[in-house]
Design a protein around this motif. Structure first.
Motif, mmCIF file in Angstrom:
data_model
loop_
_atom_site.group_PDB
_atom_site.id
_atom_site.type_symbol
_atom_site.label_atom_id
_atom_site.label_comp_id
_atom_site.label_asym_id
_atom_site.label_seq_id
_atom_site.Cartn_x
_atom_site.Cartn_y
_atom_site.Cartn_z
ATOM 1 N N ASP A 1 0.832 -1.185 0.000
ATOM 2 C CA ASP A 1 0.000 0.000 0.000
ATOM 3 C C ASP A 1 0.870 1.239 0.000
ATOM 4 O OD1 ASP A 1 -2.349 -1.510 2.291
ATOM 5 O OD2 ASP A 1 -2.219 -1.581 0.105
ATOM 6 N N PHE A 2 0.317 2.331 -0.519
ATOM 7 C CA PHE A 2 1.021 3.595 -0.485
ATOM 8 C C PHE A 2 0.874 4.191 0.905
ATOM 9 C CE2 PHE A 2 0.173 3.230 -5.039
ATOM 10 C CZ PHE A 2 1.445 3.440 -5.519
ATOM 11 N N PHE A 3 1.993 4.755 1.387
ATOM 12 C CA PHE A 3 1.983 5.382 2.703
ATOM 13 C C PHE A 3 2.339 6.844 2.533
ATOM 14 C CE2 PHE A 3 4.088 6.968 6.453
ATOM 15 C CZ PHE A 3 3.254 6.562 7.460
ATOM 16 N N ASN A 4 1.470 7.740 2.958
ATOM 17 C CA ASN A 4 1.714 9.161 2.804
ATOM 18 C C ASN A 4 1.951 9.797 4.164
ATOM 19 O OD1 ASN A 4 1.233 9.130 0.011
ATOM 20 N ND2 ASN A 4 -0.976 9.165 0.367
ATOM 21 N N ASP B 1 11.156 12.780 0.419
ATOM 22 C CA ASP B 1 9.785 12.527 0.842
ATOM 23 C C ASP B 1 8.895 12.133 -0.328
ATOM 24 O OD1 ASP B 1 9.759 14.979 -0.328
ATOM 25 O OD2 ASP B 1 9.041 16.087 1.416
ATOM 26 N N SER B 2 9.486 11.812 -1.468
ATOM 27 C CA SER B 2 8.751 11.153 -2.535
ATOM 28 C C SER B 2 8.947 9.655 -2.374
ATOM 29 C CB SER B 2 9.261 11.603 -3.913
ATOM 30 O OG SER B 2 10.507 11.003 -4.191
ATOM 31 N N LYS B 3 8.395 8.872 -3.264
ATOM 32 C CA LYS B 3 8.537 7.423 -3.170
ATOM 33 C C LYS B 3 9.731 6.903 -3.984
ATOM 34 C CE LYS B 3 3.606 6.656 -2.475
ATOM 35 N NZ LYS B 3 3.220 8.071 -2.458
ATOM 36 N N ASN B 4 10.475 7.809 -4.598
ATOM 37 C CA ASN B 4 11.583 7.396 -5.454
ATOM 38 C C ASN B 4 12.916 7.473 -4.733
ATOM 39 O OD1 ASN B 4 9.955 7.042 -7.827
ATOM 40 N ND2 ASN B 4 9.863 9.271 -8.002
ATOM 41 N N ILE B 5 13.767 6.508 -5.005
ATOM 42 C CA ILE B 5 15.152 6.534 -4.568
ATOM 43 C C ILE B 5 15.989 6.699 -5.831
ATOM 44 C CG2 ILE B 5 17.018 5.274 -3.415
ATOM 45 C CD1 ILE B 5 14.718 3.743 -1.924
ATOM 46 N N ARG B 6 16.620 7.851 -5.946
ATOM 47 C CA ARG B 6 17.375 8.166 -7.155
ATOM 48 C C ARG B 6 18.805 7.650 -7.033
ATOM 49 N NH1 ARG B 6 13.975 9.605 -11.344
ATOM 50 N NH2 ARG B 6 12.164 10.571 -10.389
ATOM 51 N N ASN C 1 7.085 1.925 -1.918
ATOM 52 C CA ASN C 1 5.682 2.295 -1.750
ATOM 53 C C ASN C 1 5.407 3.008 -0.433
ATOM 54 O OD1 ASN C 1 4.945 1.181 -4.196
ATOM 55 N ND2 ASN C 1 4.474 -0.812 -3.313
ATOM 56 N N SER C 2 6.459 3.335 0.311
ATOM 57 C CA SER C 2 6.236 3.798 1.673
ATOM 58 C C SER C 2 6.328 5.291 1.860
ATOM 59 C CB SER C 2 7.258 3.139 2.604
ATOM 60 O OG SER C 2 8.557 3.584 2.265
ATOM 61 N N GLY C 3 6.728 6.032 0.836
ATOM 62 C CA GLY C 3 6.860 7.464 1.025
ATOM 63 C C GLY C 3 8.244 7.854 1.480
ATOM 64 N N PRO D 1 7.268 -7.272 -9.980
ATOM 65 C CA PRO D 1 7.138 -7.694 -8.580
ATOM 66 C C PRO D 1 8.179 -7.075 -7.695
ATOM 67 C CG PRO D 1 8.150 -9.428 -9.908
ATOM 68 C CD PRO D 1 7.719 -8.365 -10.858
ATOM 69 N N TYR D 2 9.189 -6.421 -8.261
ATOM 70 C CA TYR D 2 10.252 -5.826 -7.456
ATOM 71 C C TYR D 2 10.116 -4.320 -7.334
ATOM 72 C CZ TYR D 2 12.309 -10.359 -8.423
ATOM 73 O OH TYR D 2 12.529 -11.709 -8.541
ATOM 74 N N ASN D 3 9.055 -3.758 -7.847
ATOM 75 C CA ASN D 3 8.844 -2.320 -7.802
ATOM 76 C C ASN D 3 10.014 -1.565 -8.408
ATOM 77 O OD1 ASN D 3 6.357 -2.509 -6.584
ATOM 78 N ND2 ASN D 3 7.185 -2.414 -4.518
ATOM 79 N N ILE D 4 10.538 -2.062 -9.533
ATOM 80 C CA ILE D 4 11.647 -1.403 -10.183
ATOM 81 C C ILE D 4 11.111 -0.228 -10.981
ATOM 82 C CG2 ILE D 4 13.579 -1.712 -11.775
ATOM 83 C CD1 ILE D 4 13.273 -4.731 -11.235
ATOM 84 N N VAL D 5 11.808 0.890 -10.943
ATOM 85 C CA VAL D 5 11.409 2.033 -11.751
ATOM 86 C C VAL D 5 12.663 2.692 -12.287
ATOM 87 C CG1 VAL D 5 11.317 3.554 -9.739
ATOM 88 C CG2 VAL D 5 10.147 4.202 -11.814
ATOM 89 N N SER D 6 12.647 3.024 -13.545
ATOM 90 C CA SER D 6 13.741 3.751 -14.158
ATOM 91 C C SER D 6 13.202 5.093 -14.624
ATOM 92 C CB SER D 6 14.328 2.962 -15.328
ATOM 93 O OG SER D 6 14.863 1.745 -14.874
ATOM 94 N N PRO D 7 13.122 6.071 -13.739
ATOM 95 C CA PRO D 7 12.474 7.341 -14.059
ATOM 96 C C PRO D 7 13.364 8.199 -14.940
ATOM 97 C CG PRO D 7 13.331 7.392 -11.839
ATOM 98 C CD PRO D 7 13.653 6.038 -12.389
ATOM 99 N N VAL D 8 13.321 7.980 -16.242
ATOM 100 C CA VAL D 8 14.152 8.710 -17.171
ATOM 101 C C VAL D 8 13.326 9.675 -18.009
ATOM 102 C CG1 VAL D 8 15.716 8.521 -19.126
ATOM 103 C CG2 VAL D 8 15.857 6.856 -17.269
#
Length: 468
Positions: A42-45, A122-127, A141-143, A62-69
C-alpha cells in the motif's frame, strides 16, 4: 525527527516548477506521528509531505523497479570554472563542484559507494547517480525515505512507516535494483503476531510487537563486520537484525524519547543519541545464535535533543550534534573522556559524517562546517555555504583524483531546499581560524554565514517545464 514548518510549492496544470525555499525551520521541538498499520504494497503518505511521483515504467514488476528517465525531475549542474592552484593565488582546495537539483521533495538521506550516489526524499523514489549523471533508480511504496546504507550489492532503506526495505543490485545489469525483502519479514510477522508475549506497550493504550518498529525509522547503521544491521526509531528503541537471514535478533528500549541516531563502532560498541538529550553506549555480546546488548554508560545528559551521532573511521573519537548547534566529542583512548565542544553553527546540528581526519557537520543554519582533528583539538577548515535550506544529510567518498601528497574527499550534502550539492574538500586546506573554531577556544558566531573566500557559493536554480 525534528519539527519543521516549511511551506510547500504548488504545481500548475501541465508543469512543475522547482524553487528553493528561504524559510528557516525550528528544530528544537520533537515531532511525533501516529502511524497506521499498512501492508507493504500500500502507499503510505506522511502527514506533511506532498508526493510528486514519477510514473513507473514497469508498474507490474514484482520488485517495484522504476527507471524514471522520461519524466526525470532532476537537473545536474556541474561548475566548470573551479579555480585551480596554477592560476589563482588565493586558491582554496575546498570548492563547490556542482548541484543536483530536483523537485520531488526535500532530501532526507544520502549514501555514496564508489561512483554511485543514492538519494532519498519525501517522494517514493530513490534516485541513483553514477559519476554525477542520472542512473536508473527504484521506487518504494512507503513514502519518505529516512535512511540509506550500503553493504556491497545490498542497499537497505529505512522509512517513515517503520519498515526497512532490502534491495539488491542485479548481477546481470547493474542499472537494475530488485527489492528482495522487507524487515521484518512476512514470515516473522505471521509466526509471532499470535503470541501475546511478543507485544509490549509503546504508547498509552497502544501495544506493538517487539520485532517491528512502532514509529518512523530515524537511522540505520552496519556493524564493523557488516554482519548486523542496526535501526533506530522514534519509538524509543533500536533493533538488531542479522543480515544473513533477515531476522530481528533483539529490540532494546534504549531511551525515554525518540532515538534520533545510532552508529556502530569497533569492538562491539554501539552509540545512540536521543531527543531525551542523552548519548548512550551499548556493548554487544554474542549469546548462542543471538546477541545481547548491555548498557555501558551515558556520555551526555542535557536538556536539548541529541540529533546526530558519528564516529571517526578508526572509532577512536565519538561525536554528537545537538539542537543547540553544538558538537560534543569524546576520546576512546582516554576511556571515553569528554574532549571538548565544537562551536561553529547558530542553529541545530542535523547531520554528521566523518572522513579521514575530517568531520563534517550540517545544520539548520544552511551551512556545513569542515573540521579537522589535529592532536587533541579540532580546527575549522571551511564553512561551506551554498544551500538555501537546512542541510539534512551528508555523505563522503574519497576523491580518487587526489595526489598522493594530498588527501581529498568528495562531500555530498542534501538539503530541504530540494537539492544535492557536491563539494571537493582537502585535509590539507588551511584553517579558517586556529583558535576561532577550536574546541578549546570557543568564540562568538558571526552574524551571517559566509562562504570561504575562494570557492563559489552561488545557488543554482533550475526551472523545468515537464508536461504531463
Amino acid at each position: 525527527m525534528l519539527k519543521k514548518g516549511s511551506k510547500r510549492g504548488s504545481s500548475s496544470t501541465g508543469r512543475r516548477t522547482f524553487y528553493e525555499e528561504n524559510s528557516l525551520h525550528k528544530f528544537n521541538r520533537i515531532k511525533k506521528t501516529n502511524l497506521p498499520a499498512d501492508n507493504d504494497g500500500d502507499f503510505f503518505n506522511t502527514r506533511n509531505s506532498q508526493d510528486q511521483v514519477v510514473t513507473p515504467s514497469n508498474s507490474s514488476s514484482p520488485y517495484n523497479i522504476v527507471s524514471p528517465v522520461e519524466k526525470s525531475p532532476w537537473s545536474s549542474q556541474r561548475i566548470t570554472d573551479i579555480p585551480s592552484e596554477d592560476n589563482d593565488d588565493n586558491f582554496s582546495p575546498n570548492v563547490l563542484m556542482g548541484s543536483l537539483v530536483r523537485e520531488e521533495g526535500h532530501i532526507y538521506s544520502l549514501a555514496a559507494s564508489g561512483d554511485l550516489l543514492y538519494t532519498g526524499s519525501d517522494s517514493k523514489n530513490i534516485r541513483v547517480w553514477k559519476n554525477q549523471k542520472e542512473f536508473p533508480g527504484f521506487k518504494s511504496n512507503s513514502g519518505l525515505v529516512k535512511a540509506i546504507v550500503i553493504s556491497g550489492a545490498t542497499i537497505f532503506t529505512g522509512h517513515q512507516d517503520g519498515k526497512i526495505r532490502v534491495w539488491k543490485v542485479s548481477s546481470k545489469d547493474p542499472s537494475i535494483h530488485k527489492r528482495v525483502g522487507t524487515l521484518p519479514t512476512m514470515r516473522d510477522c505471521f509466526n509471532n503476531s499470535m503470541k501475546t508475549s511478543n507485544y509490549f506497550e509503546v504508547k498509552r493504550h497502544k501495544n506493538a510487537v517487539w520485532y517491528k518498529h512502532g514509529d518512523a525509522i530515524s537511522c540505520l547503521s552496519l556493524s564493523e563486520d557488516k554482519t548486523f544491521l542496526y535501526s533506530s526509531s522514534w519509538d524509543k528503541t533500536f533493533k538488531v537484525w542479522r543480515i544473513s537471514n533477515s531476522r530481528c535478533l533483539e529490540s532494546v528500549i534504549s531511551h525515554d524519547d525518540a532515538v534520533n541516531s545510532i552508529v556502530a563502532g569497533n569492538d562491539g560498541l554501539v552509540f545512540t543519541g536521543s531527543a531525551d538529550g542523552t548519548v548512550k553506549v551499548w556493548r554487544r555480546e554474542l549469546q548462542g545464535t543471538g546477541t545481547k546488548h548491555f548498557f555501558s554508560q551515558t556520555l551526555l545528559k542535557q536538556e536539548c535533543a541529541v540529533t546526530a551521532v558519528a564516529v571517526n573511521p578508526n572509532a577512536t573519537v565519538v561525536y554528537c550534534g545537538s539542537s543547540d548547534g553544538l558538537v560534543n566529542f569524546w576520546e576512546r583512548e582516554k576511556h571515553m573522556s569528554h574532549g571538548g565542544v565544537l562551536r561553529g553553527h547558530k542553529l541545530a546540528i542535523l547531520c554528521l559524517v566523518t572522513a579521514g581526519s575530517l568531520l563534517f557537520s550540517g545544520s539548520a543554519d544552511m551551512g556545513i562546517c569542515v573540521w579537522r582533528r589535529m592532536g587533541n583539538d579540532h580546527v575549522c577548515l571551511s564553512l561551506l555555504a551554498g544551500h538555501n535550506g537546512p542541510v539534512k544529510c551528508l555523505a563522503a567518498e574519497k576523491d580518487h583524483e587526489s595526489s598522493p601528497n594530498e588527501r581529498r574527499w568528495i562531500l555530498y550534502s542534501g538539503s530541504l531546499d530540494k537539492s544535492v550539492k557536491m563539494w571537493r574538500v582537502s585535509e590539507n586546506a588551511p584553517p579558517m581560524a586556529w583558535r576561532g573554531c577550536a574546541s578549546s577556544a570557543p568564540t562568538s558566531i558571526p552574524s551571517s554565514l559566509p562562504a570561504a573566500t575562494s570557492f563559489p557559493a552561488q545557488i543554482t536554480r533550475n526551472i523545468n517545464d515537464i508536461r504531463n
